[in-house]
Design a protein around this motif. Structure first.
Motif, short mmCIF file in Angstrom:
data_model
loop_
_atom_site.label_atom_id
_atom_site.label_comp_id
_atom_site.label_asym_id
_atom_site.label_seq_id
_atom_site.Cartn_x
_atom_site.Cartn_y
_atom_site.Cartn_z
N UNK A 49 5.69 6.97 1.40
CA UNK A 49 6.73 6.79 0.38
C UNK A 49 6.10 6.66 -1.01
N UNK A 50 6.85 7.07 -2.02
CA UNK A 50 6.36 6.93 -3.40
C UNK A 50 6.32 5.44 -3.70
N UNK A 51 5.14 4.96 -4.12
CA UNK A 51 4.99 3.53 -4.43
C UNK A 51 5.76 3.24 -5.72
N UNK A 52 6.78 2.38 -5.68
CA UNK A 52 7.57 2.13 -6.89
C UNK A 52 6.75 1.46 -8.00
N UNK A 56 2.18 7.34 -9.02
CA UNK A 56 1.23 8.44 -8.82
C UNK A 56 0.62 8.38 -7.42
N UNK A 57 1.09 7.44 -6.62
CA UNK A 57 0.54 7.31 -5.26
C UNK A 57 1.63 7.23 -4.21
N UNK A 58 1.29 7.76 -3.03
CA UNK A 58 2.13 7.58 -1.84
C UNK A 58 1.51 6.44 -1.04
N UNK A 59 2.38 5.63 -0.43
CA UNK A 59 1.88 4.55 0.43
C UNK A 59 2.53 4.71 1.80
N UNK A 60 1.77 4.38 2.82
CA UNK A 60 2.27 4.65 4.17
C UNK A 60 3.56 3.85 4.45
N UNK A 61 4.46 4.50 5.16
CA UNK A 61 5.73 3.89 5.55
C UNK A 61 5.83 3.86 7.06
N UNK A 123 11.37 10.68 -3.06
CA UNK A 123 11.35 9.31 -2.53
C UNK A 123 10.17 9.12 -1.57
N UNK A 124 9.85 10.18 -0.81
CA UNK A 124 8.84 10.06 0.25
C UNK A 124 8.50 11.46 0.74
N UNK A 125 7.54 11.53 1.66
CA UNK A 125 7.33 12.77 2.41
C UNK A 125 7.31 12.41 3.89
#
Ligand code: SME
Length: 153
Positions: A49-52, A56-61, A123-125
């Motif tokens: 998920x896009x870190x709110x 500029x980073x995705x964080x694991x969901x 929002x996420x991938x």
């Protein structure tokens, strides 16, 4: 059942379970679990998920599978590339994808599908890894893009 029928079935199962559920985590966790169970060659199925706090980073969901890396910068790896392009990326052989982030050596092919919110922002991938080479095609793209659209809250 062929692939298309499996995706239709899973899409129905997901929407039945998440109906009325407003938590994004619960919606993503349901999709990760039911998709992972639908195909025996999926071994990592989940969301970055896009870190709110750091967009500029995705964080694991929510995910199913072996330990995934926690953060992926936009533009890096298959996930970061799909996030940056805002488009589905299919990789037939991850060993040939420049910058592929190898979390588990069992991964041979991968598909990453962007998830957008109602305003159209990323929002996420959804990331799915397969133990086999060349597992993903336009049918997976269509099935998974449809499912990702149903995950919006
Ligand atoms: N292979 C991904 C990283 C995430 S894991 O596969 C769970 C990538 O290159 O973005």
């Amino acid at each position: 059942m062929n692939k298309k029928e499996i995706y239709n079935e899973v899409a129905l199962q997901i929407s039945a379970v998440i109906e009325g559920e407003t938590s994004k985590t619960a919606r993503y966790a349901t999709a990760a679990c039911l998709l992972n169970e639908a195909f025996d060659y999926f071994f990592w199925t989940g969301f970055y998920v896009v870190d709110p706090l750091k967009t500029t980073e995705l964080v694991v969901g929510p995910y199913q599978g072996s330990l995934g890396c926690l953060r992926i910068p936009l533009g890096k790896g298959v996930c970061g590339t799909a996030a940056e392009l805002g488009k589905t990326v299919i990789v037939e052989d991850v060993h040939e994808f420049p910058g592929h982030i190898a979390c588990d050596s069992r991964s041979n092919s991968e598909i990453v599908v962007p998830v957008f919110d109602k305003e159209g922002s990323l929002a996420a991938v959804l990331d799915i890894d397969s133990t086999q080479l060349g597992s993903f095609d336009t049918e997976d793209k269509a099935g998974l893009e449809y499912i990702c659209k149903t995950l919006l809250v």
